[in-house]
Design a protein around this motif. Structure first.
Motif, PDB file in Angstrom:
ATOM      1  N   THR A  31      29.285  -7.751 -10.681  1.00 34.67           N
ATOM      2  CA  THR A  31      27.832  -7.568 -10.763  1.00 34.67           C
ATOM      3  C   THR A  31      27.074  -8.892 -10.839  1.00 34.67           C
ATOM      4  O   THR A  31      25.938  -8.976 -10.381  1.00 34.67           O
ATOM      5  CB  THR A  31      27.455  -6.706 -11.973  1.00 34.67           C
ATOM      6  N   LYS A  32      27.691  -9.921 -11.399  1.00 36.53           N
ATOM      7  CA  LYS A  32      27.006 -11.209 -11.538  1.00 36.53           C
ATOM      8  C   LYS A  32      27.133 -12.077 -10.297  1.00 36.53           C
ATOM      9  O   LYS A  32      26.221 -12.817  -9.948  1.00 36.53           O
ATOM     10  CB  LYS A  32      27.559 -11.981 -12.745  1.00 36.53           C
ATOM     11  N   GLU A 116      31.843 -11.640  -3.987  1.00 38.44           N
ATOM     12  CA  GLU A 116      30.568 -12.256  -4.332  1.00 38.44           C
ATOM     13  C   GLU A 116      30.749 -13.740  -4.634  1.00 38.44           C
ATOM     14  O   GLU A 116      29.933 -14.577  -4.230  1.00 38.44           O
ATOM     15  CB  GLU A 116      29.948 -11.535  -5.530  1.00 38.44           C
ATOM     16  N   GLU A 207      27.754  -1.364  -7.620  1.00 35.03           N
ATOM     17  CA  GLU A 207      26.428  -1.305  -7.007  1.00 35.03           C
ATOM     18  C   GLU A 207      25.429  -0.646  -7.941  1.00 35.03           C
ATOM     19  O   GLU A 207      24.301  -1.135  -8.118  1.00 35.03           O
ATOM     20  CB  GLU A 207      26.498  -0.555  -5.685  1.00 35.03           C
ATOM     21  N   GLN A 210      24.749  -2.873 -11.111  1.00 40.13           N
ATOM     22  CA  GLN A 210      23.898  -4.038 -10.851  1.00 40.13           C
ATOM     23  C   GLN A 210      22.431  -3.709 -11.096  1.00 40.13           C
ATOM     24  O   GLN A 210      21.639  -4.592 -11.435  1.00 40.13           O
ATOM     25  CB  GLN A 210      24.096  -4.528  -9.415  1.00 40.13           C
TER      26      GLN A 210
END
Length: 463
Positions: A31-32, A116, A207, A210
């Motif tokens: 998420t980060k 990510e 998703e 987030q």
């Protein structure tokens, strides 16, 4: 009437510590993304000196290879951060490789399990200078599949072992107990229906998570210990013998996830022409530190759950796997040896200022920047950089204005970060200015000759 503490809701049942650590860290990184770097800094986030020390050592190894050895040099970095370590390593290797024994033959692959993070690395402009010499790969450092055995020249990792699955043992009167964790949270910090959130959390729906307000840092961890048998543990006999050297009632991290990286490295490194596996992390360097009562064994960074690294146990496991030479030392010592003089970080210097403990946080920030400015009269980085130093929420207008002025006046080739190596000669060159800032001779001496600490940044190399 004062209200009592919030009623905490369970996010799951009690499970062994490694189960929850892996789950939460998967959510954290997923998420980060590159935003993880806002929660912590490492010695390679912006600095170059550790990377240069590694490049110098690797180049010496390449020079020692037989003249008829012209095979490619395959290097993998596991856990890539923001890509700065790779960029500075490649730049240094290119600069010192006058005979072409290393850089033209090198293929440097940055490997991470987070897409990510890899996206952030691929956008690093400093790596673009080395197009053709590097690639990225989406993989897990513990996965035994993929590359052919004995195909790598060197494996490097920086601060990944602390993130990997870690179980915790305590010995009491000859019996071993394992730590179990349960995550709890105040429903008030969540957005929307709790049951919906719980489902997303349990299934690691990245998703959807987030879109939630920050919640990882609000998790409260409940702890319990249950009797355990090491029969089905990886390297259970090595762990059992290790625990015999530990005192009673001292929590001991068993970095089982790191064991997998050692196994994978041993399988992939090429016998006879390998520079080995080099890992940097923070934790306990020897048995004295492991037996230090009250030392920490985990930390939280913005909700990320990290464990201290048990270096003596990793060394023992490495030998059991088949590595013939295992060497460990403080990271500072490794960089010291490369530069020929003692090193510290700016943070370590500021922490020894006689008044820092009584200062407000924003006044410490001002002192940090003033100390940086003093050091920059001597310090010269080979790479231009822009210092990023955000002000803390609540910083008064006076300190905020002063900080902005200090940042604007920073030398573009000055100390790149508060976690960057500075040498004793660079500190001594700023002695007069540092005195005006309140540093005393004994403060500087203490910075370069600190008392023994249970937790240190360390290097482990296995060949």
């Amino acid at each position: 009437m004062n209200s009592g503490p919030p009623a905490l809701a369970a996010l799951g049942d009690f499970h062994p510590a490694d189960t929850w650590q892996v789950h939460v860290n998967h959510i954290f990184y997923g998420t980060k993304g590159p935003g993880i770097h806002n929660h912590f800094q490492t010695y390679v986030s912006r600095d170059h000196r550790l990377a240069h020390a590694l490049a110098d050592a690797f180049h010496s190894f390449c020079q020692s290879l037989p003249a008829d050895d012209t095979a490619p040099l395959e290097v993998q970095e596991w856990g890539v951060g923001n890509g700065n370590l790779a960029a500075r390593f490649l730049s240094r290797l290119r600069d010192i490789d006058s005979t072409g024994c290393a850089y033209p033959r090198l293929q440097y692959t940055l490997c991470d399990y987070s897409l990510e993070i890899l996206k952030g690395v691929e956008a690093n402009p400093h790596l673009q200078d080395h197009a053709g010499r590097f690639a990225t790969a989406h993989l897990d450092a513990r996965d035994m599949g993929g590359l052919a055995p004995h195909s790598l020249t060197w494996v490097l990792s920086n601060e990944i072992w602390d993130d990997l699955a870690t179980r915790v043992l305590i010995k009491s009167q000859g019996t071993l107990y394992e730590e179990y964790l349960q995550p709890l949270i105040d429903r008030a910090v969540l957005d929307g229906d709790f049951e919906t959130f719980l489902n997303r959390f349990e299934n690691a729906d990245l998703e959807a998570l987030q879109a939630q307000p920050p919640f990882l840092e609000h998790i409260v961890w409940e702890r319990a210990f249950q009797r355990t048998d090491l029969g089905d543990w990886p390297f259970g006999e090595v762990v059992r013998q290790h625990m015999e050297s530990i005192g009673d009632d001292i929590p001991v991290p068993i970095n089982a996830g790191a064991f997998g990286t050692l196994e994978k490295a041993h399988r992939l490194l090429a016998p006879g022409r390998s520079f080995g596996y080099t890992g940097f992390d923070y934790g306990m360097l020897d048995l004295e530190h492991l037996n230090w009562e009250g030392r920490p064994y985990f930390k939280l960074y913005g909700g990320q759950y990290t464990s201290m690294v048990n270096f003596p146990l990793l060394a023992d496991v490495g030998r059991a796997i088949g590595f013939q030479n295992v060497d460990r030392e403080p990271q500072h010592t490794f960089v010291h040896r490369n530069l020929g003089e003692p090193v510290i970080s700016l943070v370590e210097l500021v922490q020894n200022h006689p008044r820092v403990a009584e200062m407000a946080p924003w006044d410490v920030d001002v002192l940090m920047l003033e100390t940086l400015q003093a050091l920059n009269n001597r310090y010269r980085s080979p790479y231009p950089n822009r210092l990023d130093y955000p002000t803390l929420p609540g910083t008064p207008k006076k300190q905020r204005k002063l900080m902005q002025q200090l940042i604007q006046n920073m030398n573009a080739r000055g100390v790149p970060d508060t976690v960057a190596y500075i040498t004793e000669s660079e500190v001594r060159a700023a002695d007069k200015t540092l005195r005006k800032l309140g540093y005393r001779e004994k403060d500087i001496q203490r910075s370069f000759h600190p008392a023994n600490a249970a937790i240190q940044f360390c290097r482990l190399t296995l060949r």
